[in-house]
Design an enzyme around this catalytic site. Structure first.
Site, PDB file in Angstrom:
ATOM      1  N   GLU A  66       0.884  -1.150   0.000  1.00  0.00           N
ATOM      2  CA  GLU A  66       0.000   0.000   0.000  1.00  0.00           C
ATOM      3  C   GLU A  66       0.935   1.216   0.000  1.00  0.00           C
ATOM      4  O   GLU A  66       1.783   1.319   0.883  1.00  0.00           O
ATOM      5  CB  GLU A  66      -0.803  -0.030   1.304  1.00  0.00           C
ATOM      6  CG  GLU A  66      -2.199   0.469   1.193  1.00  0.00           C
ATOM      7  CD  GLU A  66      -2.894   0.401   2.548  1.00  0.00           C
ATOM      8  OE1 GLU A  66      -3.561   1.370   2.882  1.00  0.00           O
ATOM      9  OE2 GLU A  66      -2.742  -0.601   3.270  1.00  0.00           O
ATOM     10  N   ARG A 301       5.271 -13.142   9.744  1.00  0.00           N
ATOM     11  CA  ARG A 301       5.865 -11.839   9.476  1.00  0.00           C
ATOM     12  C   ARG A 301       7.193 -11.739  10.224  1.00  0.00           C
ATOM     13  O   ARG A 301       7.453 -12.488  11.158  1.00  0.00           O
ATOM     14  CB  ARG A 301       4.932 -10.709   9.896  1.00  0.00           C
ATOM     15  CG  ARG A 301       4.518 -10.732  11.349  1.00  0.00           C
ATOM     16  CD  ARG A 301       3.590  -9.586  11.703  1.00  0.00           C
ATOM     17  NE  ARG A 301       4.306  -8.334  11.806  1.00  0.00           N
ATOM     18  CZ  ARG A 301       4.061  -7.255  11.045  1.00  0.00           C
ATOM     19  NH1 ARG A 301       3.123  -7.282  10.140  1.00  0.00           N
ATOM     20  NH2 ARG A 301       4.742  -6.149  11.217  1.00  0.00           N
ATOM     21  N   LYS A 311       4.392   0.715   9.329  1.00  0.00           N
ATOM     22  CA  LYS A 311       4.556   1.995   8.626  1.00  0.00           C
ATOM     23  C   LYS A 311       3.946   3.136   9.429  1.00  0.00           C
ATOM     24  O   LYS A 311       4.503   4.227   9.488  1.00  0.00           O
ATOM     25  CB  LYS A 311       3.868   1.921   7.266  1.00  0.00           C
ATOM     26  CG  LYS A 311       4.715   1.272   6.189  1.00  0.00           C
ATOM     27  CD  LYS A 311       4.016   1.385   4.846  1.00  0.00           C
ATOM     28  CE  LYS A 311       3.527   0.049   4.361  1.00  0.00           C
ATOM     29  NZ  LYS A 311       2.306   0.064   3.605  1.00  0.00           N
TER      30      LYS A 311
HETATM   31  P1  ATP Z   1       2.484  -1.906   7.755  1.00  0.00           P
HETATM   32  O1  ATP Z   1       1.691  -2.379   8.922  1.00  0.00           O
HETATM   33  O2  ATP Z   1       3.911  -1.618   8.079  1.00  0.00           O
HETATM   34  O3  ATP Z   1       1.820  -0.807   6.990  1.00  0.00           O
HETATM   35  P2  ATP Z   1       1.426  -3.621   5.861  1.00  0.00           P
HETATM   36  O4  ATP Z   1       1.348  -5.087   5.889  1.00  0.00           O
HETATM   37  O5  ATP Z   1       0.167  -2.889   6.075  1.00  0.00           O
HETATM   38  O6  ATP Z   1       2.562  -3.158   6.830  1.00  0.00           O
HETATM   39  P3  ATP Z   1       1.626  -3.388   3.069  1.00  0.00           P
HETATM   40  O7  ATP Z   1       2.149  -2.283   2.260  1.00  0.00           O
HETATM   41  O8  ATP Z   1       0.200  -3.698   2.988  1.00  0.00           O
HETATM   42  O9  ATP Z   1       2.052  -3.085   4.542  1.00  0.00           O
HETATM   43  O10 ATP Z   1       2.497  -4.698   2.856  1.00  0.00           O
HETATM   44  C1  ATP Z   1       2.964  -5.163   1.626  1.00  0.00           C
HETATM   45  C2  ATP Z   1       3.410  -6.589   1.808  1.00  0.00           C
HETATM   46  O11 ATP Z   1       4.472  -6.659   2.766  1.00  0.00           O
HETATM   47  C3  ATP Z   1       2.293  -7.460   2.331  1.00  0.00           C
HETATM   48  O12 ATP Z   1       2.244  -8.638   1.550  1.00  0.00           O
HETATM   49  C4  ATP Z   1       2.667  -7.732   3.748  1.00  0.00           C
HETATM   50  O13 ATP Z   1       2.203  -8.975   4.179  1.00  0.00           O
HETATM   51  C5  ATP Z   1       4.190  -7.666   3.710  1.00  0.00           C
HETATM   52  N1  ATP Z   1       4.723  -7.305   5.018  1.00  0.00           N
HETATM   53  C6  ATP Z   1       4.468  -6.199   5.739  1.00  0.00           C
HETATM   54  N2  ATP Z   1       5.096  -6.231   6.922  1.00  0.00           N
HETATM   55  C7  ATP Z   1       5.785  -7.407   6.964  1.00  0.00           C
HETATM   56  C8  ATP Z   1       6.634  -8.043   7.924  1.00  0.00           C
HETATM   57  N3  ATP Z   1       6.916  -7.491   9.100  1.00  0.00           N
HETATM   58  N4  ATP Z   1       7.178  -9.256   7.605  1.00  0.00           N
HETATM   59  C9  ATP Z   1       6.919  -9.819   6.417  1.00  0.00           C
HETATM   60  N5  ATP Z   1       6.126  -9.286   5.479  1.00  0.00           N
HETATM   61  C10 ATP Z   1       5.556  -8.089   5.733  1.00  0.00           C
HETATM   62 MG    MG Z   2      -1.445  -2.611   5.002  1.00  0.00          MG
END
Ligand code: ATP
Ligand code: MG
Length: 609
Positions: A66, A301, A311
């Site tokens: 995102e 994760r 983020k």
């Molecule tokens: P955040 O909570 O930091 O915003 P998010 O999962 O909402 O993380 P996205 O941009 O939606 O962020 O994530 C893109 C991809 O990265 C997704 O497939 C997500 O599962 C993966 N991802 C995010 N954080 C982790 C993590 N700590 N370990 C492994 N994969 C991750």
């Molecule tokens: Mg997200």
């Protein structure tokens, strides 16, 4: 410090340890699960792909961020897994901006994400085709699919209040209660949904829900909302839409339109998988999407000690000025790690080393540091830097060497390469050498002199001899002090004929060698000594306020004196400052004539007494 693996036991780099994702992919390839898929060269519905060729990509994965912030080390894990598996199995990995939520996107983030993926060593151009997509391009299809679901009796417009919906959803111990709007006819629902799209209803006044099972033990299957009314300008589609799809509805459709085979996500989406499958089955039944559908698989994760991987929380550190920006070298963002001196290879090694599993755990931060040290050990040029300088005066220098004399010295920049020096020279490979001078006045570390040495101390104290690394043996004679008793100069005499690399070098035995830089050619440099950003190993676990565990000493700036080869560094150049650790010339602030270095990672073995 790790010793290189002997050649006869080395594991070839191409043999990667297996994991459950690799096993699933290998199984699917063997069975030909996806062999019948077609690919029309761009994402699209069933008819679009049917007109295409058999998919040249054996598998398709995707990384779907995102664009609402900068990527962090957790995303690096996901990038390395998705792009790495596609590379290893003759597949393709798409970079997809999951921009279905109209509120938070920003082109600054979009660009930073592209940079991060490329810097890590991956790309989205495959055989001349760009597999860079944005989910908002699929809004038309998502709307069409919603109308189909309504017509087929699989979705309805619910006008209960959010509160009523929440109560009627039930909980783990209690089945849900049907909405009074659940029995509307498809025609009524379609009319209502079109009114929603046409802006006839207030934000939040109604939603479109899938009609599945209000008694399902999986709460996500109790008629989840799939479209909501939200008057917001979207960065891509502007004001075309006042209704937006929910993430759980949008994501499976995005995967299917892109002919993804293995949709890999983190464990928190496990409960969403039944809806993911349900939705794609319905849309395949209706002839809207190509078959076979993508499958979702969940992995743990990354949780790293002393680090926050969210983020939103990282954004808070930036906006509250707890750090200098997204690229502050203490940040676990990819831009922060890069500025800190991390290399793409070190991050790739890290992801491989921690592996892929289905159980959540915490990885020790030292694992990441170890991967950087390993990468830099053989690559980073050596150099001497005095971080806490005190002057050393060689009182007999002028008498024995000549007044004002500066003696040229040199040391290998890569000591490990010395073994191959002869072959290297034969093949015309240049063995990098650092040149510097020694004179009457030098800078040494304050801690390398003790007037009253503790037991076992081997460095400078009156009457003791040490080697100036790459220079001469010297004998300490004492020191001078100011009125307050602070040491202002350390005094010593040079032992002539003991220059490193000359036949007399070993004529005087010493127990220690110390680092130094000559006053004549040393250059003063700003050195940023970073420590962990948080004092708590799990700063935000269990809802803790992570701001409270910020380390007040996570940055100390010192003025160091560095040897000439370090002063000539280009931004991003990495070095081992002998005995201190690995440092990088700061990619933002370092400039010719104004060197700035960041501590990347310390040496594992601490400097001997
Ligand atoms: P955040 O909570 O930091 O915003 P998010 O999962 O909402 O993380 P996205 O941009 O939606 O962020 O994530 C893109 C991809 O990265 C997704 O497939 C997500 O599962 C993966 N991802 C995010 N954080 C982790 C993590 N700590 N370990 C492994 N994969 C991750
Ligand atoms: Mg997200």
């Amino acid at each position: 410090m790790s010793t290189p693996t002997p050649a006869n036991t080395a594991v070839p780099e191409t043999v990667k340890p297996s994991n459950f994702l690799r096993q699933i992919i290998e199984h699917d390839l063997e069975k030909g699960t996806y062999a019948s898929r077609r690919w029309a060269g761009s994402p699209g519905d069933a008819a679009h792909h049917a007109a295409g060729q058999p998919d040249p990509a054996k598998i398709r994965t995707r990384f779907p961020p995102e664009p609402n912030g900068y990527l962090h080390i957790g995303h690096a894990k996901s990038i390395c897994i998705n792009f790495g598996l596609a590379r290893d199995y003759g597949g393709v990995c798409h970079l997809r901006f999951d921009d279905t939520n109209p509120e938070k996107e920003d082109t600054e983030y979009v660009n930073s994400i592209k940079d991060a993926v490329q810097w890590l060593g991956f790309g989205w151009i495959n055989g001349g085709e760009s597999n860079l997509y944005q989910a908002s391009d699929y809004f038309d299809f998502m709307y069409r699919a919603a109308e189909y679901l309504i017509e087929a009796g699989h979705a309805y417009v619910d006008e209960q209040t959010a509160e009523q919906m929440r109560i009627n959803r039930g909980d783990f111990g209690k089945p849900g209660v049907d909405s009074p709007f659940r029995t509307r006819t498809p025609a009524e629902n379609l009319a209502r949904f079109r009114e929603m799209r046409n802006g006839l209803h207030e934000d939040g006044s109604m939603v479109l829900r899938a009609r599945i099972d209000m008694a399902s033990p999986n709460i996500n299957m109790r008629d989840p909302a799939i479209y909501r009314i939200r008057r917001a300008t979207h960065h891509n589609t502007g004001d075309t839409w006042c209704i937006y799809p929910m993430y759980t509805y949008a994501h499976p459709i995005e995967d299917a339109l892109e002919q993804i085979t293995h949709s890999l996500c983190t464990l928190e989406f496990e409960d969403q998988r039944p809806f993911y499958d349900w939705l794609l089955e319905r849309l395949i039944e209706g002839g809207l999407l190509a078959s076979p559908p993508p499958r979702q698989y969940e992995f743990a994760r990354l949780n790293l000690t002393y680090v926050i991987t969210s983020k939103r929380k990282l954004a808070q550190l930036v906006y509250d000025h707890k750090v200098s920006g997204w690229d502050d070298p203490r940040m676990p963002t990819i831009v922060g790690l890069r500025r800190r001196g991390y290399t793409p290879a070190s991050i790739q090694t890290f992801v491989e080393r921690i592996g892929v599993t289905k159980s959540d755990s915490w990885i020790d931060y030292s694992t990441l540091e170890g991967c950087l040290r390993e990468d830099l050990e053989l690559k980073a040029h050596r150099g001497m830097a005095v971080l806490n300088p005190v002057k050393l005066v060689l009182t007999n220098w002028d008498a024995v060497m000549g007044a004002g004399h500066l003696e040229p010295c040199s040391l290998p920049a890569l000591p490990h390469h010395n073994h191959e020096a002869t072959q290297g020279a034969a093949e015309g490979v240049e063995i990098p050498v650092r040149h510097f001078t020694i004179g009457k006045e030098l800078w040494i570390e304050r801690e390398d002199f003790e007037e009253m040495p503790p037991k076992g101390y081997k460095r400078l104290f009156p009457g003791n001899k040490v080697r100036l690394k790459g220079g001469y043996v010297i004998e300490c004679t004492g020191c001078t002090k100011d009125a307050g008793g602070n040491i202002t100069e350390v005094l010593a005499t040079v032992v002539p004929g003991t220059k490193s690399g000359t036949p007399g070098a070993d004529s005087v035995k010493v127990k220690a060698a110390i680092t130094w830089v000559a006053v004549a050619d040393g250059v003063s440099a700003e050195v940023r000594m970073y420590d962990r950003l948080f004092l708590d190993a799990h700063p935000d676990a269990g809802g803790k306020d992570f701001i409270e565990s910020l380390n007040p000493n996570s940055l100390k700036v010192v003025t160091a004196i560095v040897e000439p080869s370090l002063a000539n560094a280009k931004p991003d150049d990495k070095f081992q400052f002998e005995r201190h650790g690995y440092f990088v010339a700061d990619r933002v602030d370092h400039a010719a004539g104004k060197p700035v270095f960041n501590l990347a990672v310390g040496l594992k073995d601490s400097w001997g007494k």
